[in-house]
Design a protein around this motif. Sequence first.
Motif, PDB file in Angstrom:
ATOM      1  N   ASN A 169       0.823  -1.209   0.000  1.00 14.86           N
ATOM      2  CA  ASN A 169       0.000   0.000   0.000  1.00 14.86           C
ATOM      3  C   ASN A 169       0.854   1.256   0.000  1.00 14.86           C
ATOM      4  N   ILE A 170       1.923   1.207   0.794  1.00 13.78           N
ATOM      5  CA  ILE A 170       2.794   2.395   0.836  1.00 13.78           C
ATOM      6  C   ILE A 170       3.413   2.621  -0.537  1.00 13.78           C
ATOM      7  N   ILE A 171       3.846   1.524  -1.172  1.00 12.62           N
ATOM      8  CA  ILE A 171       4.459   1.670  -2.500  1.00 12.62           C
ATOM      9  C   ILE A 171       3.455   2.282  -3.466  1.00 12.62           C
ATOM     10  N   ILE A 172       2.210   1.782  -3.385  1.00 13.11           N
ATOM     11  CA  ILE A 172       1.195   2.288  -4.308  1.00 13.11           C
ATOM     12  C   ILE A 172       0.962   3.778  -4.088  1.00 13.11           C
ATOM     13  N   ILE A 173       0.838   4.169  -2.817  1.00 13.84           N
ATOM     14  CA  ILE A 173       0.595   5.593  -2.535  1.00 13.84           C
ATOM     15  C   ILE A 173       1.746   6.441  -3.059  1.00 13.84           C
ATOM     16  N   LEU A 174       2.983   6.006  -2.743  1.00 13.88           N
ATOM     17  CA  LEU A 174       4.138   6.806  -3.165  1.00 13.88           C
ATOM     18  C   LEU A 174       4.232   6.878  -4.681  1.00 13.88           C
ATOM     19  N   SER A 175       3.926   5.754  -5.351  1.00 10.43           N
ATOM     20  CA  SER A 175       4.090   5.805  -6.804  1.00 10.43           C
ATOM     21  C   SER A 175       2.994   6.635  -7.449  1.00 10.43           C
ATOM     22  N   VAL A 176       1.786   6.606  -6.883  1.00 11.27           N
ATOM     23  CA  VAL A 176       0.738   7.472  -7.441  1.00 11.27           C
ATOM     24  C   VAL A 176       1.106   8.937  -7.234  1.00 11.27           C
ATOM     25  N   ILE A 177       1.662   9.245  -6.055  1.00  6.50           N
ATOM     26  CA  ILE A 177       2.116  10.631  -5.843  1.00  6.50           C
ATOM     27  C   ILE A 177       3.159  10.994  -6.889  1.00  6.50           C
ATOM     28  N   ALA A 178       4.129  10.070  -7.110  1.00  6.17           N
ATOM     29  CA  ALA A 178       5.190  10.361  -8.082  1.00  6.17           C
ATOM     30  C   ALA A 178       4.595  10.590  -9.468  1.00  6.17           C
ATOM     31  N   ILE A 179       3.620   9.757  -9.831  1.00  7.63           N
ATOM     32  CA  ILE A 179       3.029   9.879 -11.165  1.00  7.63           C
ATOM     33  C   ILE A 179       2.358  11.240 -11.329  1.00  7.63           C
ATOM     34  N   LEU A 180       1.526  11.600 -10.342  1.00  6.03           N
ATOM     35  CA  LEU A 180       0.776  12.857 -10.464  1.00  6.03           C
ATOM     36  C   LEU A 180       1.677  14.061 -10.267  1.00  6.03           C
ATOM     37  N   TYR A 181       2.504  13.984  -9.239  1.00  7.29           N
ATOM     38  CA  TYR A 181       3.385  15.107  -8.949  1.00  7.29           C
ATOM     39  C   TYR A 181       4.321  15.353 -10.123  1.00  7.29           C
ATOM     40  N   GLY A 182       4.883  14.259 -10.662  1.00 10.06           N
ATOM     41  CA  GLY A 182       5.783  14.392 -11.800  1.00 10.06           C
ATOM     42  C   GLY A 182       5.083  15.052 -12.973  1.00 10.06           C
ATOM     43  N   ALA A 183       3.830  14.613 -13.224  1.00  3.79           N
ATOM     44  CA  ALA A 183       3.105  15.155 -14.366  1.00  3.79           C
ATOM     45  C   ALA A 183       2.807  16.638 -14.165  1.00  3.79           C
ATOM     46  N   PHE A 184       2.328  17.002 -12.976  1.00  5.61           N
ATOM     47  CA  PHE A 184       1.992  18.412 -12.757  1.00  5.61           C
ATOM     48  C   PHE A 184       3.246  19.276 -12.733  1.00  5.61           C
ATOM     49  N   ALA A 185       4.330  18.731 -12.162  1.00  2.00           N
ATOM     50  CA  ALA A 185       5.566  19.516 -12.139  1.00  2.00           C
ATOM     51  C   ALA A 185       6.068  19.755 -13.558  1.00  2.00           C
ATOM     52  N   THR A 186       5.848  18.784 -14.425  1.00  2.00           N
ATOM     53  CA  THR A 186       6.309  18.960 -15.813  1.00  2.00           C
ATOM     54  C   THR A 186       5.578  20.105 -16.488  1.00  2.00           C
ATOM     55  N   MET A 187       4.286  20.271 -16.137  1.00  2.00           N
ATOM     56  CA  MET A 187       3.500  21.335 -16.749  1.00  2.00           C
ATOM     57  C   MET A 187       4.164  22.693 -16.563  1.00  2.00           C
ATOM     58  N   SER A 207       7.393  10.884 -13.497  1.00  2.00           N
ATOM     59  CA  SER A 207       6.015  10.429 -13.637  1.00  2.00           C
ATOM     60  C   SER A 207       5.954   9.045 -14.276  1.00  2.00           C
ATOM     61  N   HIS A 208       6.724   8.856 -15.357  1.00  2.00           N
ATOM     62  CA  HIS A 208       6.667   7.575 -16.056  1.00  2.00           C
ATOM     63  C   HIS A 208       7.256   6.444 -15.236  1.00  2.00           C
ATOM     64  N   CYS A 209       8.323   6.752 -14.492  1.00  2.00           N
ATOM     65  CA  CYS A 209       8.902   5.692 -13.667  1.00  2.00           C
ATOM     66  C   CYS A 209       7.983   5.348 -12.510  1.00  2.00           C
ATOM     67  N   GLY A 210       7.103   6.276 -12.158  1.00  2.00           N
ATOM     68  CA  GLY A 210       6.099   5.953 -11.158  1.00  2.00           C
ATOM     69  C   GLY A 210       5.262   4.755 -11.582  1.00  2.00           C
ATOM     70  N   PHE A 211       4.999   4.636 -12.885  1.00  2.00           N
ATOM     71  CA  PHE A 211       4.224   3.491 -13.373  1.00  2.00           C
ATOM     72  C   PHE A 211       4.956   2.179 -13.122  1.00  2.00           C
ATOM     73  N   VAL A 212       6.286   2.233 -13.228  1.00  2.00           N
ATOM     74  CA  VAL A 212       7.073   1.018 -12.962  1.00  2.00           C
ATOM     75  C   VAL A 212       6.826   0.568 -11.524  1.00  2.00           C
ATOM     76  N   LEU A 213       6.948   1.528 -10.608  1.00  2.00           N
ATOM     77  CA  LEU A 213       6.789   1.171  -9.202  1.00  2.00           C
ATOM     78  C   LEU A 213       5.338   0.800  -8.889  1.00  2.00           C
ATOM     79  N   LEU A 214       4.403   1.485  -9.551  1.00  2.00           N
ATOM     80  CA  LEU A 214       2.992   1.144  -9.342  1.00  2.00           C
ATOM     81  C   LEU A 214       2.744  -0.290  -9.783  1.00  2.00           C
ATOM     82  N   GLY A 215       3.305  -0.647 -10.942  1.00  3.08           N
ATOM     83  CA  GLY A 215       3.130  -2.003 -11.447  1.00  3.08           C
ATOM     84  C   GLY A 215       3.697  -3.035 -10.486  1.00  3.08           C
ATOM     85  N   ILE A 216       4.850  -2.724  -9.892  1.00  5.04           N
ATOM     86  CA  ILE A 216       5.437  -3.668  -8.930  1.00  5.04           C
ATOM     87  C   ILE A 216       4.580  -3.720  -7.669  1.00  5.04           C
ATOM     88  N   GLY A 217       4.137  -2.536  -7.213  1.00  2.79           N
ATOM     89  CA  GLY A 217       3.375  -2.481  -5.975  1.00  2.79           C
ATOM     90  C   GLY A 217       2.024  -3.188  -6.065  1.00  2.79           C
TER      91      GLY A 217
END
Lengths: 465, 493
Positions: free
Chosen positions: B275-293, B308-318
């Motif tokens: 669960n922690i991995i999932i939360i952190l990776s979703v934050i990374a995905i969204l935060y990365g995307a918004f920061a890129t804007m 953001s894209h590497c967040g998907f890697v961790l989400l997939g593992i989590g």
Amino acid sequence: MNEMLTLMKPELVLTGIIFLLLFIKLGKGMKNETLLLLIQVLLLLNFISGFFFNAEGTLFGGMYQTTGLMVLQKNILNLGVYLISLLFADWFKKSEHMPEFFMLMLSALLGMFFLISSGNLLMFFLALELSTIPVAAMANFDLEKRRSSEAGMKMILSSAFSSGILLFGTSLIYGATGTISFAEIPFHLNGSPLQILALVFLFSAFAFKLSIVPFHLWTADVYEGSPVATTAFLSVISKGAVAFIFMATLYKVFQPMQAIWYNLIMILAVATMVIGNLFALRQQNIKRFLAFSSIAQVGFILVGISSNSTDGTTSVVYFILIYIFSNLAAFGVAAAIAAKANRENIDDYKGLYQSNPFLSWVLALALFSLAGIPPTAGFFGKLFLLTAGASKGSYLFIIIAALNMIISLYYYLRVVRSVFMDKNDLPMEKIQIEPSAKLALIICSAGIILVGLLSWIYDYIQNLV
Amino acid sequence: MNLSLLILIPLLTAAAVLLMRNAAQVRWVSLLGASAQLVLAFVLLFLFNQQRAAGNTAQMLFETQYNWFPSWNISFHLGVDGISVAMILLTAFVVIAGVLVSWNVTKMTKEFYFLLILLSMGAYGFFISLDLFILFFFLEIAVIPKYLLIGIWGSGKKEYAANKLALMLMGGSALVLVGLLGIYFSGKEHSFDLMKLAALNIPLQIQMICFPLLFAGFGVFTALFPLHTWVPDGHSSAPTAGSMFLAGISMKLGGYGCLRVATFLMPEGAKEYANIIIILSVIAILYGAFATMMQKDLKYINAYSSVSHCGFVLLGIGMLTKTSMTGAVMQMVSHGLMTALFFAVIGMIYERTHTRQVSEMGGLLKRMPFIGTVLFIVGLCSLGLPGLSGFVAEMTVFMGSWQHPDTFRRIATILACLSIVVTAVYILRAITKTAMGPLKEGFELLTDATWNEKLAALILIAGIIAIGIAPFWLNDLIAPGAEVIMQKLAIPK
């Protein structure tokens, strides 16, 4: 008589060289260059002879003992002294009193040999004095420099102080156990308060020699003030020898009080690593910088010693072999630069790579090895020390050690950055390196790369333990 | 096939580079070495598939083992499964493209290529080692070349970025080291051997301590939130090939480590901390995307979008399903190719326009049709256009994640999906502004890509399209590897 010849071979050969130097000095017939070459050849032969005709046994009723491991330890020191004679050729040639310097250095080495082989507290104390007092004279060897005299003075005072503590500890041990023989002391140890006090005193004396925090205060000043050959000898050879004997004493003599000294070592190792690293962060002078970094390295050696196992012994000996190559390479580069360009500050190294790629790569390799970055041998050395230390299962300790590797990486990289990345308007000129110093730097670099990758070296040590 | 070749060839190339006399020789030798790597990677893929088709179901193929430090039970143990083969292919693609785009490096050419090749050796070694000691050895070997590449050949705040990267990655390695030591001492017989440790079933309380250490340690490499801060600085300061290697290969070391070492060896720990991995990776995905804007510099845009894209890697593992883990590996390969191509294009543009600011560019497509087109392809891949690799990989992760019926994971998946919209916004904005519109003044004399740049781009595009159009070969390669991890996860406590 014959037995004595084989058992004491390292000491006898060394004594022979010292006397030979004495006669040459009295004869006054040789130029510095020729003499230095002769000394280098003799020291090389001395090192090679360390591999042959070795025996194990005891002499003088257990006062002197020797094993395969001890011979190896002595020979590692021999190698270091040989490299020192090559590395600082430039300084030696200019020195008016070169034979004296070598006599002093080899006497100190002789003291260390006896220290490693001592089987008795009296012998131990004598050997320790023999290994310390000449070094104070060596620290004072740049006769025209004030800082050098200051270094000699600080060295002799702190040594005398620590010898006093040691002697007091020795007398307490004798009082508490009724014997001074290393073989018999363990049977009389039961952890009584008096014995703990004696252990603490002995421990403090070792801590002085190894510059373990909080007994490290003399180190930086002495290192900075002494001639660089002395600094190298102090930080590599002297530390190595004391680490060997410290480990042997704890493992063999104080084995029954293991629970007590384990905690002591753990606390001191953490303090030594942290303080050494934090002070190294701020240093500008390369010699002071290496002094503090070597304090931090001792912290890592303590991690290995704390394991109290054959793995620990092996990895400490292995680490010191690697440490000799790495640290001597770093000192060698610093000395070459100091001798030709007269610069000792890290900021002066900016842009060094442009004019001196060879020195830069050797320095980088040495620093990476000290920082424990693969593929250098330092990586293997540090990793095995930590693995040995981790076998006791105290992970907090290992985490602190691992974090310290990062801090140390920061300041090692600071030098690398100066050398490779920073621009300099007044770059250093191309430095001509003495051929023998170049040879030594190449040997050190080869050692830094190969000692780690060739695992049989580790196995060789392991088999002797 | 002897896997040591994958280490030996880069090593020999690096040695040969040192012996060369001038820059031209250095380049050609490096290119030769990189081509040899690529050929070797394809031979490996072919032989691997042949073995599997012949019914060899062993988890690891082509195992070789040499004794190394026997007193610590350390051996030079190599072997590959489908996941490793995929990563090796990725590395070979990125290496040859990196060598090609660096053709114009004039400052210390020899040292540059030497470090580049050394870095690739570290990556190959990491992906094929089955002994945790040598895995760690290769992980750390790669740190110093990165440091020097950024510090010497980089731009902008290069010293700061190099230092930050080296220290953070070493920090990650330190965590990994402690975790590895914990595993090493967990069994009766101390061992670093991955296969032995997998059979051992590491005790529960050790998994609880060592899993987070290892996952966070490897996570630093693959931009696990909040340990991602080296990514933007490091990527944007590095020279072109350095950024390509960093984002394309080096970040994948972390993902691979999380999967192969942390999750595979410690399934209970993975379940506990999922669960922690999932939360952190979703934050990374969204935060990365918004920061890129908010970014105006092309390299920063790609660097943050990498988070953001590497967040998907961790989400997939989590998410811990077979599909999601397969997707995670596919995302590693896809993102590696895509981001390498993106950095290559940015490098090409920068070399010509001498700026990376989006606002200072416009109409590049008119003067540089090839580079402009590549920019479009890579942008569309990044925002997940079907037919390109990004879509396949992210889709697989989403499908794997959706297999969980519980609300928490459903919400996490939906949130992660939302990032695709943000990605589309920033990517389209950046590339239309750069490539379309009226040509900016001063850009009239710009020339299109040279042969080496074209070749580099085409090689990477070939990879992206090969995955995008026919994802099955990659899926079939990876899925059995993920299946083994699933079997470990299914074993009850």
